[in-house]
Scaffold this motif. Structure first.
Motif, PDB file in Angstrom:
ATOM      1  N   THR A 158       0.713  -1.123   0.000  1.00 40.76           N
ATOM      2  CA  THR A 158       0.019   0.002  -0.029  1.00 40.76           C
ATOM      3  C   THR A 158       0.832   1.207   0.011  1.00 40.76           C
ATOM      4  N   ILE A 159       2.019   1.104   0.843  1.00 39.08           N
ATOM      5  CA  ILE A 159       2.855   2.584   0.989  1.00 39.08           C
ATOM      6  C   ILE A 159       3.573   2.804  -0.451  1.00 39.08           C
ATOM      7  N   ASP A 160       3.729   1.491  -0.860  1.00 33.13           N
ATOM      8  CA  ASP A 160       4.769   1.411  -2.179  1.00 33.13           C
ATOM      9  C   ASP A 160       3.713   2.346  -3.521  1.00 33.13           C
ATOM     10  N   VAL A 161       2.421   1.577  -3.401  1.00 36.62           N
ATOM     11  CA  VAL A 161       1.697   2.377  -4.634  1.00 36.62           C
ATOM     12  C   VAL A 161       1.212   3.613  -4.209  1.00 36.62           C
ATOM     13  N   LEU A 162       1.013   3.863  -3.008  1.00 33.72           N
ATOM     14  CA  LEU A 162       0.522   5.496  -2.795  1.00 33.72           C
ATOM     15  C   LEU A 162       1.830   6.277  -3.022  1.00 33.72           C
ATOM     16  N   ASP A 163       2.921   5.780  -2.652  1.00 32.34           N
ATOM     17  CA  ASP A 163       4.097   6.583  -3.032  1.00 32.34           C
ATOM     18  C   ASP A 163       4.527   7.029  -4.506  1.00 32.34           C
ATOM     19  N   THR A 164       4.341   5.676  -5.308  1.00 41.15           N
ATOM     20  CA  THR A 164       4.300   5.978  -6.854  1.00 41.15           C
ATOM     21  C   THR A 164       3.215   6.856  -7.179  1.00 41.15           C
ATOM     22  N   CYS A 165       2.102   6.912  -6.654  1.00 40.99           N
ATOM     23  CA  CYS A 165       0.818   7.889  -7.111  1.00 40.99           C
ATOM     24  C   CYS A 165       1.321   9.284  -6.598  1.00 40.99           C
ATOM     25  N   ARG A 166       1.830   9.551  -5.687  1.00 38.14           N
ATOM     26  CA  ARG A 166       2.253  10.880  -5.196  1.00 38.14           C
ATOM     27  C   ARG A 166       3.278  11.384  -6.098  1.00 38.14           C
ATOM     28  N   LYS A 167       4.221  10.172  -6.841  1.00 41.94           N
ATOM     29  CA  LYS A 167       5.248  10.808  -7.708  1.00 41.94           C
ATOM     30  C   LYS A 167       4.883  11.313  -8.984  1.00 41.94           C
ATOM     31  N   ILE A 168       3.688  10.579  -9.364  1.00 42.40           N
ATOM     32  CA  ILE A 168       3.073  10.867 -10.822  1.00 42.40           C
ATOM     33  C   ILE A 168       2.032  11.643 -10.631  1.00 42.40           C
ATOM     34  N   SER A 169       2.368  13.084 -11.185  1.00 43.81           N
ATOM     35  CA  SER A 169       1.488  14.307 -11.101  1.00 43.81           C
ATOM     36  C   SER A 169       0.037  13.945 -11.986  1.00 43.81           C
ATOM     37  N   SER A 170       0.071  13.072 -13.081  1.00 41.21           N
ATOM     38  CA  SER A 170      -1.170  12.799 -13.734  1.00 41.21           C
ATOM     39  C   SER A 170      -2.387  12.167 -12.850  1.00 41.21           C
ATOM     40  N   VAL A 171      -1.987  11.500 -11.633  1.00 44.77           N
ATOM     41  CA  VAL A 171      -2.865  10.626 -10.656  1.00 44.77           C
ATOM     42  C   VAL A 171      -3.768  11.874  -9.921  1.00 44.77           C
ATOM     43  N   LYS A 172      -4.780  12.042 -10.132  1.00 42.64           N
ATOM     44  CA  LYS A 172      -5.651  12.744  -9.434  1.00 42.64           C
ATOM     45  C   LYS A 172      -6.320  12.168  -7.976  1.00 42.64           C
ATOM     46  N   ARG A 173      -6.735  10.794  -8.146  1.00 40.58           N
ATOM     47  CA  ARG A 173      -7.558  10.239  -6.995  1.00 40.58           C
ATOM     48  C   ARG A 173      -7.030   8.948  -7.004  1.00 40.58           C
ATOM     49  N   VAL A 174      -6.806   8.316  -5.491  1.00 37.20           N
ATOM     50  CA  VAL A 174      -6.606   6.879  -5.509  1.00 37.20           C
ATOM     51  C   VAL A 174      -7.891   6.383  -4.578  1.00 37.20           C
ATOM     52  N   ILE A 175      -8.463   5.184  -5.091  1.00 34.01           N
ATOM     53  CA  ILE A 175      -9.435   4.485  -4.453  1.00 34.01           C
ATOM     54  C   ILE A 175      -8.833   3.171  -3.950  1.00 34.01           C
ATOM     55  N   LEU A 176      -8.895   3.050  -2.681  1.00 40.78           N
ATOM     56  CA  LEU A 176      -8.327   1.929  -1.793  1.00 40.78           C
ATOM     57  C   LEU A 176      -9.372   0.871  -1.628  1.00 40.78           C
ATOM     58  N   THR A 177      -9.332  -0.333  -1.930  1.00 41.51           N
ATOM     59  CA  THR A 177     -10.276  -1.342  -1.312  1.00 41.51           C
ATOM     60  C   THR A 177      -9.600  -1.775   0.066  1.00 41.51           C
ATOM     61  N   SER A 178     -10.336  -1.366   1.306  1.00 41.74           N
ATOM     62  CA  SER A 178     -10.186  -2.073   2.367  1.00 41.74           C
ATOM     63  C   SER A 178     -11.363  -3.071   2.728  1.00 41.74           C
ATOM     64  N   SER A 179     -11.799  -3.165   3.966  1.00 42.02           N
ATOM     65  CA  SER A 179     -12.676  -4.014   4.270  1.00 42.02           C
ATOM     66  C   SER A 179     -13.474  -3.811   5.699  1.00 42.02           C
ATOM     67  N   MET A 180     -14.699  -4.478   5.806  1.00 40.20           N
ATOM     68  CA  MET A 180     -15.056  -4.274   7.277  1.00 40.20           C
ATOM     69  C   MET A 180     -14.166  -4.819   8.112  1.00 40.20           C
ATOM     70  N   ALA A 181     -13.177  -5.662   7.879  1.00 34.45           N
ATOM     71  CA  ALA A 181     -12.254  -5.987   9.024  1.00 34.45           C
ATOM     72  C   ALA A 181     -11.752  -5.057   9.548  1.00 34.45           C
ATOM     73  N   ALA A 182     -11.458  -3.838   8.821  1.00 32.31           N
ATOM     74  CA  ALA A 182     -10.808  -2.665   9.478  1.00 32.31           C
ATOM     75  C   ALA A 182     -11.607  -1.692  10.300  1.00 32.31           C
ATOM     76  N   VAL A 183     -13.049  -2.249  10.464  1.00 27.46           N
ATOM     77  CA  VAL A 183     -13.873  -1.490  10.941  1.00 27.46           C
ATOM     78  C   VAL A 183     -14.475  -2.146  12.285  1.00 27.46           C
ATOM     79  N   LEU A 184     -14.645  -3.420  12.295  1.00 26.01           N
ATOM     80  CA  LEU A 184     -15.565  -4.270  13.560  1.00 26.01           C
ATOM     81  C   LEU A 184     -14.869  -4.694  14.776  1.00 26.01           C
ATOM     82  N   ILE A 185     -13.559  -4.787  14.464  1.00 25.72           N
ATOM     83  CA  ILE A 185     -12.732  -5.643  15.589  1.00 25.72           C
ATOM     84  C   ILE A 185     -12.518  -4.388  16.568  1.00 25.72           C
ATOM     85  N   ARG A 186     -13.112  -4.632  17.800  1.00 26.60           N
ATOM     86  CA  ARG A 186     -13.160  -3.335  18.749  1.00 26.60           C
ATOM     87  C   ARG A 186     -13.296  -4.189  20.047  1.00 26.60           C
TER      88      ARG A 186
END
Length: 323
Positions: free
Chosen positions: A108-136
């Motif tokens: 994830t960090i590598d993909v986002l860092d690549t997007c940061r360097k490439i000026s044409s990229v205007k938006r990133v859509i990341l697929t996360s999960s309810m796994a990152a929401v429900l465990i509390r």
């Protein structure tokens, strides 16, 4: 943001269950798609993508690996947007750090860092999960209403040895920190258990739950399940790109239904299928709270009825000889 003018987008992990549908939808909407896979010469990973309508003219497959630094640069160069779906999905692992956490977080960090360097990229859509929401802690109760402000607690994931949930939580956390630090326009989709027809030729873990249920198993040993259709999840991703006001996270999860209701529905749809009964004793309720999905509905996503999803899932499994 729309597909007019032939926008170019990248989809990482494009051979996956959800990603394949994202690619299909993008091609149908006129986008030029750059799809990354770990091994482009593996036809089991690429054949179903290359067969999609519009693929011959507007799809190109690139080799990229979550653990190889800079390997996404070639695919992302010149793209208007990036859908980062690539992340390992395993519930049984020997080495959680190597098999799940490193690829999810470092990738994830590598993909986002690549997007940061490439000026044409205007938006990133990341697929996360309810796994990152429900465990509390304390655990969610039936009266709780879960929305996009809920985040899983990594320490609870570690204590409970929920390594997949931990990988998704850590990857989303580092993504938000990176986006904040770099002023990046990022939208995150948090789907629950996904069912619906398969484009890929092999069984994935989430649809395998349905195969298990047909065989009389209760794969998660739960009384309650909630599913969302893969086509709705794919549409949520595309809407997150095309809606200029899209922002933050989007929970996309179905209503809570009992295992018995699911089995009764499958029997009604497919009387010829021998759907075994099982012992309902000792079942856990699971996380049976209320999910607030107003935000994703406001994005323009209508939920496919569970009955339709189950029907189309089983038809697809039969067609691919996976059931």
């Amino acid at each position: 943001m729309n597909s007019e003018g032939g926008k170019v987008v990248c989809v990482t992990g494009a051979s996956g269950y959800v990603a394949s549908w994202i690619v299909k939808l993008l091609l149908l909407r006129g986008y030029t798609v750059r799809a990354t896979v770990r091994n482009p010469s593996d036809t089991a990973k690429t054949e179903h993508l290359l067969a999609l309508e519009g693929a011959k003219e507007r799809l190109k497959v690139f080799k990229a690996d979550l653990l190889e630094e800079f390997s996404f640069e070639q695919a992302i160069q010149g793209c208007d947007a990036v859908f980062h779906t690539a992340s390992p999905v395993k519930f049984t692992v020997m080495d959680p750090q190597t098999e799940l956490i490193d690829p999810a977080v470092k990738g994830t960090i590598d993909v986002l860092d690549t997007c940061r360097k490439i000026s044409s990229v205007k938006r990133v859509i990341l697929t996360s999960s309810m796994a990152a929401v429900l465990i509390r802690q304390p655990p969610l109760e039936p009266n709780d209403v879960v929305d996009e402000t809920f985040f899983s607690d990594p320490s609870v994931c570690i204590e409970s040895k929920l390594w997949y949930q931990l990988s998704k939580t850590l990857a989303e956390n580092v993504a938000w920190q990176f986006a904040k630090d770099n002023g990046m326009d990022m939208v995150v989709i948090n789907p629950g258990y996904i069912i619906g027809p398969l484009l890929l030729p092999t069984l994935n873990l989430s649809v395998e739950i349905i195969v298990d249920m047909v065989k009389g198993k209760n794969p998660l040993n739960c009384r309650y399940y909630r599913f969302v259709d893969v086509r709705d999840v794919a549409l949520a991703h595309v809407k997150a790109l095309e809606s200029p006001s899209a922002n933050g996270r989007y929970i996309i999860s179905g209503q809570s239904v009992t295992i018995n209701h699911i089995k009764e529905t499958m029997r009604e749809l497919f009387p010829d299928l021998c759907i075994d009964d099982m012992n309902g004793e000792g079942l856990m309720d699971g996380i049976n709270c209320t999910m607030c999905v107003d935000k994703v509905k406001n994005l323009g996503v209508e939920f496919t009825p569970l009955k339709s999803s189950l029907r189309d899932t089983i038809i697809s499994l039969k067609e691919k000889c996976l059931l």
